[in-house]
Design a protein around this motif. Structure first.
Motif, short mmCIF file in Angstrom:
data_model
loop_
_atom_site.label_atom_id
_atom_site.label_comp_id
_atom_site.label_asym_id
_atom_site.label_seq_id
_atom_site.Cartn_x
_atom_site.Cartn_y
_atom_site.Cartn_z
N ILE A 220 0.85 -1.21 0.00
CA ILE A 220 0.00 0.00 0.00
C ILE A 220 0.88 1.25 0.00
N GLY A 221 1.98 1.20 0.75
CA GLY A 221 2.90 2.34 0.81
C GLY A 221 3.46 2.69 -0.56
N ASP B 253 -5.45 -1.95 9.53
CA ASP B 253 -6.06 -3.01 10.33
C ASP B 253 -6.63 -4.10 9.41
N LEU B 254 -6.56 -5.33 9.87
CA LEU B 254 -7.08 -6.47 9.11
C LEU B 254 -7.53 -7.50 10.14
N ASN B 255 -8.68 -8.16 9.92
CA ASN B 255 -9.08 -9.11 10.96
C ASN B 255 -8.34 -10.44 10.80
N TRP B 256 -8.32 -11.20 11.90
CA TRP B 256 -7.53 -12.43 11.93
C TRP B 256 -7.92 -13.39 10.81
N ASN B 257 -9.22 -13.54 10.54
CA ASN B 257 -9.66 -14.51 9.51
C ASN B 257 -9.13 -14.15 8.14
N SER B 258 -9.12 -12.88 7.80
CA SER B 258 -8.56 -12.47 6.52
C SER B 258 -7.05 -12.63 6.53
N TRP B 259 -6.44 -12.24 7.67
CA TRP B 259 -4.98 -12.29 7.74
C TRP B 259 -4.46 -13.71 7.56
N ASP C 84 -10.07 -4.84 5.38
CA ASP C 84 -10.64 -6.16 5.07
C ASP C 84 -11.26 -6.30 3.69
N GLN C 85 -12.06 -5.30 3.31
CA GLN C 85 -12.83 -5.42 2.07
C GLN C 85 -12.18 -4.68 0.89
N LEU C 86 -10.95 -4.23 1.07
CA LEU C 86 -10.35 -3.37 0.04
C LEU C 86 -9.07 -3.98 -0.52
#
Ligand SMILES: Nc1ncnc2c1ncn2[C@@H]1O[C@H](COP(=O)(O)OP(=O)(O)OP(=O)(O)O)[C@@H](O)[C@H]1O
Ligand SMILES: O=C(O)C1=C[C@@H](O)[C@@H](O)[C@H](O)C1
Ligand SMILES: [Mg+2]
Length: 190
Positions: free
Chosen positions: A27-28, A112-118, A161-163
């Motif tokens: 992203i950076g 931030d990202l949730n554990w399930n996605s990570w 999460d959704q991006l």
């Protein structure tokens, strides 16, 4: 989105924080391209300096040495530079001095990202991140959750999460524009 440095807000460095693999490097680099700024990735800088991957630096010199070099690089950037996009390593904010220097000098975005996605990304990350190696999935999950408190103080938190990576970069730019206009409004045309 307000901090206390003398550098105008629009010129302050932008620092990306978050757990390993949330997308700080990816992203950076999008963000730097879109804002016509230089991108600095602290992990890559250290790897270039030692001419070896992080895993080898950890094996040869130990994590403590890595942290000292990481701190040196970040503090230097915080005090001497502006207009940079900086991706710091996932463990950089373990060091209070690093955290305080970034918060005081720069605009800090927590990705931030949730554990399930990570956890779907783990396979891509395991070979290059020493702190994920030799751990069970449960231990990695524990590390993931215990690390969240070091990212909790920031100037803006982005839920990724959704991006996809490019969408996150665009979202950060929108947030920056709002903050810049609010705290340092540009004058109208007349
Ligand atoms: N928003 C996103 N959606 C989907 N995949 C992503 C996203 N951002 C990054 N990725 C992918 O996740 C992986 C890890 O990303 P990246 O290396 O940028 O993470 P990082 O936060 O810099 O990690 P580290 O702290 O360990 O350096 C890469 O394969 C990247 O393509
Ligand atoms: O979270 C961590 O402990 C780390 C994250 C990476 O970015 C690297 O800085 C290194 O692999 C350690
Ligand atoms: Mg990275």
């Amino acid at each position: 989105m307000q901090n206390n440095r003398e550098v105008p807000l629009r010129e302050q460095n932008i620092v990306l924080i978050g757990f390993m693999g949330v997308g700080k490097t990816t992203i950076g680099s999008h963000l730097a391209r879109k804002l016509y700024r230089d991108f600095v990735d602290i992990d890559q800088e250290i790897e270039q300096e030692y001419n070896m991957p992080t895993t080898e630096i950890f094996k040869t010199y130990g994590e403590q040495r890595f942290r000292e070099i990481e701190k040196e690089h970040i503090l230097k950037l915080c005090s001497n530079t502006r207009l940079k996009i900086i991706s710091v390593g996932g463990g950089a904010f373990l060091q209070e001095e690093v955290k305080q220097a970034c918060l005081a000098s720069s605009i800090v975005f927590f990705l931030d990202l949730n554990w399930n996605s990570w956890k779907d990304r783990l396979k891509m990350l395991i070979d290059t991140r020493p702190n994920l190696q030799s751990k069970t999935l449960e231990e990695i999950e524990e590390l993931f959750h215990s690390r969240q408190n070091i990212y909790a103080v920031n100037h803006s938190k982005i839920d990724t999460d959704q991006l996809d990576a490019e969408e996150v970069a665009d979202y950060i730019i929108q947030t920056l524009n709002l903050g810049w206009e609010l705290y340092e409004p540009t004058r109208g045309l007349n």
